[in-house]
Design a protein around this motif. Structure first.
Motif, PDB file in Angstrom:
ATOM      1  N   VAL A  11      22.512  49.540  18.030  1.00 47.51           N
ATOM      2  CA  VAL A  11      22.552  49.399  19.479  1.00 47.51           C
ATOM      3  C   VAL A  11      21.947  50.659  20.085  1.00 47.51           C
ATOM      4  CG1 VAL A  11      24.588  47.915  19.453  1.00 47.51           C
ATOM      5  CG2 VAL A  11      24.882  50.401  19.681  1.00 47.51           C
ATOM      6  N   THR A  12      21.536  50.574  21.334  1.00 46.63           N
ATOM      7  CA  THR A  12      21.014  51.734  22.061  1.00 46.63           C
ATOM      8  C   THR A  12      22.070  52.189  23.068  1.00 46.63           C
ATOM      9  OG1 THR A  12      18.721  50.976  21.856  1.00 46.63           O
ATOM     10  CG2 THR A  12      19.206  52.594  23.582  1.00 46.63           C
ATOM     11  N   GLN A  18      23.355  53.781  33.268  1.00 46.43           N
ATOM     12  CA  GLN A  18      22.259  53.045  32.638  1.00 46.43           C
ATOM     13  C   GLN A  18      21.157  53.927  32.044  1.00 46.43           C
ATOM     14  OE1 GLN A  18      21.702  49.083  33.120  1.00 46.43           O
ATOM     15  NE2 GLN A  18      23.875  49.501  32.815  1.00 46.43           N
ATOM     16  N   THR A  45      16.534  43.566  18.766  1.00 44.37           N
ATOM     17  CA  THR A  45      17.168  42.749  19.806  1.00 44.37           C
ATOM     18  C   THR A  45      18.482  43.381  20.261  1.00 44.37           C
ATOM     19  OG1 THR A  45      16.177  40.791  18.814  1.00 44.37           O
ATOM     20  CG2 THR A  45      17.965  40.438  20.385  1.00 44.37           C
ATOM     21  N   ASN A  46      19.325  43.781  19.304  1.00 42.46           N
ATOM     22  CA  ASN A  46      20.590  44.417  19.659  1.00 42.46           C
ATOM     23  C   ASN A  46      20.394  45.826  20.197  1.00 42.46           C
ATOM     24  OD1 ASN A  46      23.044  42.639  18.914  1.00 42.46           O
ATOM     25  ND2 ASN A  46      21.651  42.364  17.189  1.00 42.46           N
ATOM     26  N   GLU A  48      18.203  46.340  22.461  1.00 41.09           N
ATOM     27  CA  GLU A  48      17.736  46.078  23.826  1.00 41.09           C
ATOM     28  C   GLU A  48      16.313  46.583  24.074  1.00 41.09           C
ATOM     29  OE1 GLU A  48      21.245  46.356  26.847  1.00 41.09           O
ATOM     30  OE2 GLU A  48      21.763  47.748  25.220  1.00 41.09           O
ATOM     31  N   HIS A  50      13.775  45.014  24.739  1.00 39.28           N
ATOM     32  CA  HIS A  50      13.163  44.265  25.832  1.00 39.28           C
ATOM     33  C   HIS A  50      13.614  44.764  27.202  1.00 39.28           C
ATOM     34  CE1 HIS A  50      16.879  42.567  24.348  1.00 39.28           C
ATOM     35  NE2 HIS A  50      17.128  42.120  25.554  1.00 39.28           N
ATOM     36  N   MET A  51      14.605  45.648  27.228  1.00 38.55           N
ATOM     37  CA  MET A  51      15.108  46.212  28.477  1.00 38.55           C
ATOM     38  C   MET A  51      14.605  47.633  28.724  1.00 38.55           C
ATOM     39  SD  MET A  51      17.082  43.930  29.847  1.00 38.55           S
ATOM     40  CE  MET A  51      18.340  42.651  29.598  1.00 38.55           C
ATOM     41  N   SER A 252      26.426  42.630  24.686  1.00 36.65           N
ATOM     42  CA  SER A 252      27.585  43.124  25.418  1.00 36.65           C
ATOM     43  C   SER A 252      28.837  43.228  24.538  1.00 36.65           C
ATOM     44  CB  SER A 252      27.863  42.246  26.643  1.00 36.65           C
ATOM     45  OG  SER A 252      28.149  40.911  26.266  1.00 36.65           O
ATOM     46  N   LYS A 255      28.384  46.034  21.808  1.00 30.70           N
ATOM     47  CA  LYS A 255      28.477  47.388  22.331  1.00 30.70           C
ATOM     48  C   LYS A 255      29.912  47.768  22.660  1.00 30.70           C
ATOM     49  CE  LYS A 255      24.898  49.391  24.367  1.00 30.70           C
ATOM     50  NZ  LYS A 255      23.819  49.748  25.317  1.00 30.70           N
ATOM     51  N   PRO A 268      25.694  47.460  28.390  1.00 27.37           N
ATOM     52  CA  PRO A 268      24.335  46.978  28.179  1.00 27.37           C
ATOM     53  C   PRO A 268      23.488  47.262  29.414  1.00 27.37           C
ATOM     54  CG  PRO A 268      25.909  45.147  28.295  1.00 27.37           C
ATOM     55  CD  PRO A 268      26.654  46.391  28.587  1.00 27.37           C
ATOM     56  N   ARG A 269      22.212  47.085  29.299  1.00 28.41           N
ATOM     57  CA  ARG A 269      21.307  47.267  30.433  1.00 28.41           C
ATOM     58  C   ARG A 269      21.377  46.016  31.312  1.00 28.41           C
ATOM     59  NH1 ARG A 269      16.523  50.523  30.972  1.00 28.41           N
ATOM     60  NH2 ARG A 269      17.885  52.226  30.415  1.00 28.41           N
TER      61      ARG A 269
END
Length: 295
Positions: A11-12, A18, A45-46, A48, A50-51, A252, A255, A268-269
């Motif tokens: 995870v990030t 944020q 994907t986990n 994020e 794409h965010m 979500s 995290k 999450p973002r």
């Protein structure tokens, strides 16, 4: 590069406002390495990806690579829709010291299989570090066919694929299509780790390893040591955590579990919001079942 073993789909961590939380990235990286993972998988994907904008991706990768400091290899996600964009980011990640690249199929656009092969071959020829293909049709709207994987496996710089289709027949087809190549097939669906290893796969990129690295590693170690009971029990033990993943949009629930385990993963973002209320209670109960609730 030897692509094998358990690589957590990291995870990030973010702060409450944020922003990227570099201190938490360091803590998560050290925690996973100290648990004995074989590599780190960032900006999937986990994670994020794409965010995140380009500068944020570079900042996250830089912190993980710096903290890992060569103790384990770091694979970084650089996928996108434009071949040119992917090449540019991939070259920047290579310059930062990434050991390998994970490249998701294009999304929103729908290239045919020939287009897709050319996309990957062009990218792999533009960098010197290994490339792992990433198949997740539920999120991208397309799948890499086994025949395409067989073609791509012949490229000297494409060394594996992570399959997150959730379809074991797909994984089996990839293994069969590449059996004569030096090519690693990884499970990207955590419920299929042991099944993939038994079929001839080399490992897994596992989201559950953010929280339960010891249990995910026990699957791999049990399999390697011909201890079927250990491997099966460890595989089954992931299910309560996995069942919470459907309680909210990715990532979500994951995290929140990471946070409850003692690492400040943060929210999450947006527009994905953090787990609250009844969902949070279910996650807390699940973590208590693992004796990992630190709140």
């Amino acid at each position: 590069m030897n692509l094998t073993g358990i690589w957590p789909a990291m995870v990030t961590p973010f702060t409450e406002n944020q922003r990227i939380n570099e201190d938490a990235i360091q803590k998560l990286t050290n925690y996973l390495i100290e648990a004995g993972v074989h590599g780190l998988f960032a900006l999937g994907t986990n994670g994020e990806f794409h965010m995140l904008d380009r500068d944020e991706k570079l900042a996250v990768a830089k912190e993980i690579i710096r903290t890992a400091n060569g103790r384990v290899p770091v694979m970084v996600g650089t996928g996108g829709n434009s071949t040119k964009e992917v090449i540019e980011l991939s070259r920047d990640m290579e310059a930062l010291g990434a050991d390998a690249l994970s490249i998701i199929t294009p999304y929103f656009v729908a290239p045919d299989q020939t287009d897709l092969a050319v996309h990957y071959e062009t990218i792999a020829s533009a960098v010197t570090i290994p490339v792992m293909l990433y198949n997740i049709p539920s999120k991208t709207g397309m799948s890499i066919e086994a025949e395409t994987v067989a073609r791509l496996a012949k490229h000297p710089n494409i060394l594996g694929i992570k399959d997150s289709s959730g379809n074991f027949d797909n994984i089996q087809a990839y293994i069969e299509a590449t059996k004569n190549e030096e090519f690693a097939v990884f499970a990207g669906t955590d419920s299929l780790i042991l099944q993939t290893l038994r079929a001839g796969g080399q490992g897994a990129v596992a989201a559950t390893a953010n929280v339960l690295p010891d249990k995910v590693l026990a699957i791999y170690e049990g399999f390697q040591n011909n201890d079927e009971q250990q491997a099966e029990e460890a595989q089954s033990s992931l299910q309560p955590l996995r069942e919470t993943f459907v309680l909210g949009a990715i990532p979500s629930s994951l995290k929140k579990a990471v946070e409850l385990a003692g690492i400040p993963a943060g929210p999450p973002r947006l527009p994905v919001t953090e787990a609250k209320g009844e969902v949070l209670q279910k996650i807390e109960n699940m973590m208590q079942g693992y004796n990992l609730h630190t709140r």
